[in-house]
Motif scaffolding. Structure first.
Motif, PDB file in Angstrom:
ATOM      1  N   TYR A  41       0.568  -1.036  -0.003  1.00 14.04           N
ATOM      2  CA  TYR A  41      -0.055   0.338  -0.188  1.00 14.04           C
ATOM      3  C   TYR A  41       0.989   1.598  -0.049  1.00 14.04           C
ATOM      4  O   TYR A  41       1.678   1.672   0.214  1.00 14.04           O
ATOM      5  CB  TYR A  41      -0.901   0.011   0.949  1.00 14.04           C
ATOM      6  CG  TYR A  41      -1.437   0.920   1.476  1.00 14.04           C
ATOM      7  CD1 TYR A  41      -2.219   1.539   0.883  1.00 14.04           C
ATOM      8  CD2 TYR A  41      -1.021   2.243   2.045  1.00 14.04           C
ATOM      9  CE1 TYR A  41      -3.670   3.267   0.891  1.00 14.04           C
ATOM     10  CE2 TYR A  41      -1.817   3.279   2.802  1.00 14.04           C
ATOM     11  CZ  TYR A  41      -2.854   3.654   2.033  1.00 14.04           C
ATOM     12  OH  TYR A  41      -3.207   5.166   1.469  1.00 14.04           O
ATOM     13  N   MET A  42      -0.205   1.936  -0.939  1.00  8.70           N
ATOM     14  CA  MET A  42       1.339   3.259  -0.676  1.00  8.70           C
ATOM     15  C   MET A  42      -0.029   4.821  -1.036  1.00  8.70           C
ATOM     16  O   MET A  42      -0.658   4.030  -1.676  1.00  8.70           O
ATOM     17  CB  MET A  42       1.734   3.600  -2.424  1.00  8.70           C
ATOM     18  CG  MET A  42       3.184   2.986  -2.031  1.00  8.70           C
ATOM     19  SD  MET A  42       3.919   3.172  -3.792  1.00  8.70           S
ATOM     20  CE  MET A  42       4.695   4.367  -3.283  1.00  8.70           C
ATOM     21  N   ASN A  43      -0.370   5.640   0.358  1.00  4.94           N
ATOM     22  CA  ASN A  43      -1.013   6.160   0.171  1.00  4.94           C
ATOM     23  C   ASN A  43      -0.289   7.597  -1.203  1.00  4.94           C
ATOM     24  O   ASN A  43       0.316   7.792  -1.492  1.00  4.94           O
ATOM     25  CB  ASN A  43      -1.686   7.531   1.100  1.00  4.94           C
ATOM     26  CG  ASN A  43      -0.057   8.219   1.946  1.00  4.94           C
ATOM     27  OD1 ASN A  43       1.014   8.293   1.822  1.00  4.94           O
ATOM     28  ND2 ASN A  43      -0.256   8.895   2.958  1.00  4.94           N
ATOM     29  N   PRO A  44      -1.329   8.882  -1.639  1.00  9.82           N
ATOM     30  CA  PRO A  44      -1.721   9.540  -2.438  1.00  9.82           C
ATOM     31  C   PRO A  44       0.069  10.113  -2.198  1.00  9.82           C
ATOM     32  O   PRO A  44       0.886  10.057  -2.896  1.00  9.82           O
ATOM     33  CB  PRO A  44      -2.580  10.270  -2.678  1.00  9.82           C
ATOM     34  CG  PRO A  44      -3.631   9.565  -2.198  1.00  9.82           C
ATOM     35  CD  PRO A  44      -3.405   8.982  -0.975  1.00  9.82           C
ATOM     36  N   ALA A  45      -0.061  10.660  -1.289  1.00 13.25           N
ATOM     37  CA  ALA A  45       1.525  11.023  -0.913  1.00 13.25           C
ATOM     38  C   ALA A  45       2.733  11.091  -1.040  1.00 13.25           C
ATOM     39  O   ALA A  45       3.683  11.035  -1.586  1.00 13.25           O
ATOM     40  CB  ALA A  45       1.143  11.711   0.623  1.00 13.25           C
ATOM     41  N   ALA A  46       2.443   8.892  -1.018  1.00 10.90           N
ATOM     42  CA  ALA A  46       3.728   8.481  -1.099  1.00 10.90           C
ATOM     43  C   ALA A  46       4.253   8.488  -2.504  1.00 10.90           C
ATOM     44  O   ALA A  46       5.012   8.125  -3.349  1.00 10.90           O
ATOM     45  CB  ALA A  46       3.699   7.092  -0.295  1.00 10.90           C
ATOM     46  N   CYS A  47       2.714   8.028  -3.532  1.00  9.47           N
ATOM     47  CA  CYS A  47       2.555   8.084  -4.988  1.00  9.47           C
ATOM     48  C   CYS A  47       3.036   9.037  -5.591  1.00  9.47           C
ATOM     49  O   CYS A  47       4.754   8.827  -6.371  1.00  9.47           O
ATOM     50  CB  CYS A  47       1.218   7.806  -5.278  1.00  9.47           C
ATOM     51  SG  CYS A  47       1.110   5.926  -5.003  1.00  9.47           S
ATOM     52  N   VAL A  48       3.788  10.172  -5.039  1.00 10.04           N
ATOM     53  CA  VAL A  48       4.032  11.792  -5.935  1.00 10.04           C
ATOM     54  C   VAL A  48       5.392  11.374  -5.039  1.00 10.04           C
ATOM     55  O   VAL A  48       6.328  12.061  -5.848  1.00 10.04           O
ATOM     56  CB  VAL A  48       3.054  13.095  -4.864  1.00 10.04           C
ATOM     57  CG1 VAL A  48       3.894  14.544  -5.743  1.00 10.04           C
ATOM     58  CG2 VAL A  48       2.024  12.231  -5.729  1.00 10.04           C
ATOM     59  N   GLN A  49       5.665  11.179  -3.617  1.00  9.14           N
ATOM     60  CA  GLN A  49       6.984  11.560  -3.191  1.00  9.14           C
ATOM     61  C   GLN A  49       7.812  10.444  -4.428  1.00  9.14           C
ATOM     62  O   GLN A  49       9.525  10.591  -4.558  1.00  9.14           O
ATOM     63  CB  GLN A  49       7.366  10.986  -2.165  1.00  9.14           C
ATOM     64  CG  GLN A  49       8.613  11.057  -1.194  1.00  9.14           C
ATOM     65  CD  GLN A  49       8.924  11.086   0.039  1.00  9.14           C
ATOM     66  OE1 GLN A  49       8.036  12.271   1.002  1.00  9.14           O
ATOM     67  NE2 GLN A  49       9.482  10.507   1.150  1.00  9.14           N
ATOM     68  N   LEU A  50       7.626   9.501  -3.891  1.00  9.77           N
ATOM     69  CA  LEU A  50       8.236   8.765  -4.864  1.00  9.77           C
ATOM     70  C   LEU A  50       7.775   8.142  -6.663  1.00  9.77           C
ATOM     71  O   LEU A  50       8.556   7.306  -6.692  1.00  9.77           O
ATOM     72  CB  LEU A  50       7.893   7.113  -4.173  1.00  9.77           C
ATOM     73  CG  LEU A  50       8.246   6.898  -2.984  1.00  9.77           C
ATOM     74  CD1 LEU A  50       8.159   5.485  -2.438  1.00  9.77           C
ATOM     75  CD2 LEU A  50       9.782   7.056  -2.329  1.00  9.77           C
ATOM     76  N   GLN A  51       7.629   9.023  -7.254  1.00 11.06           N
ATOM     77  CA  GLN A  51       7.694   9.134  -8.608  1.00 11.06           C
ATOM     78  C   GLN A  51       8.288   9.242  -9.420  1.00 11.06           C
ATOM     79  O   GLN A  51       8.543   8.063 -10.645  1.00 11.06           O
ATOM     80  CB  GLN A  51       6.586  10.707  -8.911  1.00 11.06           C
ATOM     81  CG  GLN A  51       5.832  10.809 -10.474  1.00 11.06           C
ATOM     82  CD  GLN A  51       4.897   9.508 -10.694  1.00 11.06           C
ATOM     83  OE1 GLN A  51       4.044   9.150  -9.572  1.00 11.06           O
ATOM     84  NE2 GLN A  51       4.786   8.455 -11.399  1.00 11.06           N
ATOM     85  N   LYS A  52       9.338   9.317  -9.058  1.00 12.24           N
ATOM     86  CA  LYS A  52      10.815   9.407 -10.172  1.00 12.24           C
ATOM     87  C   LYS A  52      11.255   7.935 -10.131  1.00 12.24           C
ATOM     88  O   LYS A  52      11.898   6.994 -10.792  1.00 12.24           O
ATOM     89  CB  LYS A  52      11.800   9.825  -9.041  1.00 12.24           C
ATOM     90  CG  LYS A  52      12.409   9.499  -7.893  1.00 12.24           C
ATOM     91  CD  LYS A  52      13.852  10.540  -7.776  1.00 12.24           C
ATOM     92  CE  LYS A  52      14.349  10.172  -6.104  1.00 12.24           C
ATOM     93  NZ  LYS A  52      15.099  11.326  -5.829  1.00 12.24           N
ATOM     94  N   TYR A  53      10.639   6.938  -8.956  1.00 13.15           N
ATOM     95  CA  TYR A  53      10.702   5.321  -8.704  1.00 13.15           C
ATOM     96  C   TYR A  53       9.667   4.582  -9.482  1.00 13.15           C
ATOM     97  O   TYR A  53      10.362   3.514  -9.807  1.00 13.15           O
ATOM     98  CB  TYR A  53      11.285   5.217  -7.341  1.00 13.15           C
ATOM     99  CG  TYR A  53      12.000   5.281  -6.326  1.00 13.15           C
ATOM    100  CD1 TYR A  53      14.223   5.504  -7.243  1.00 13.15           C
ATOM    101  CD2 TYR A  53      11.934   6.414  -5.541  1.00 13.15           C
ATOM    102  CE1 TYR A  53      14.364   5.973  -6.574  1.00 13.15           C
ATOM    103  CE2 TYR A  53      13.357   7.175  -5.238  1.00 13.15           C
ATOM    104  CZ  TYR A  53      14.050   6.641  -5.039  1.00 13.15           C
ATOM    105  OH  TYR A  53      15.817   7.201  -4.956  1.00 13.15           O
TER     106      TYR A  53
END
Length: 124
Positions: A41-53
């Motif tokens: 699980y990733m919340n939307p904030a994590a998806c944004v923070q880890l976008q480069k990955y």
């Protein structure tokens, strides 16, 4: 806050959908990883923070796929301590950005996995 969520879920006062909505509403990134270190699980904030990955595409993949070897060693060491009872540890502190690993346990205390949470300290 997360202890409160666990207590509410235990008492069946909130269903899984409401809990997920609550986690999704947090501004702080949250990444939950199971006992095999697979991102579940990733919340939307994590998806944004880890976008480069790969952002949300990381779900279902190993956490180790986007960490460097030194970070992987740290995560494995903290995981071993969690198996012995550790609840949380800061695993990174760079430029006022802190990354924590926090154990997730069931009602019997069995370790189910952990989540990475992030904090950014802003000077006043």
């Amino acid at each position: 806050m997360f202890l409160l969520i666990a207590e509410v879920m235990r008492r069946k006062l909130m269903d899984g959908q409401v809990c997920e909505c609550l986690l999704n509403s947090l501004m702080e990134p949250i990444v939950f990883v199971d006992a095999e270190h697979i991102i579940r699980y990733m919340n939307p904030a994590a998806c944004v923070q880890l976008q480069k990955y790969g952002g949300g595409e990381l779900v279902g993949n190993s956490l180790f796929d986007y960490h460097n070897p030194a970070s992987c060693r740290t995560i494995r060491m903290v995981w071993a301590r969690m198996q012995e009872g550790l609840e949380e540890e800061c695993i990174s502190n760079k430029d006022g950005k802190y990354t924590y690993m926090r154990a997730v346990r069931d009602e019997r205390g069995e370790l189910l996995g952990y989540y990475e949470r992030y904090e950014k300290i802003v000077p006043h």
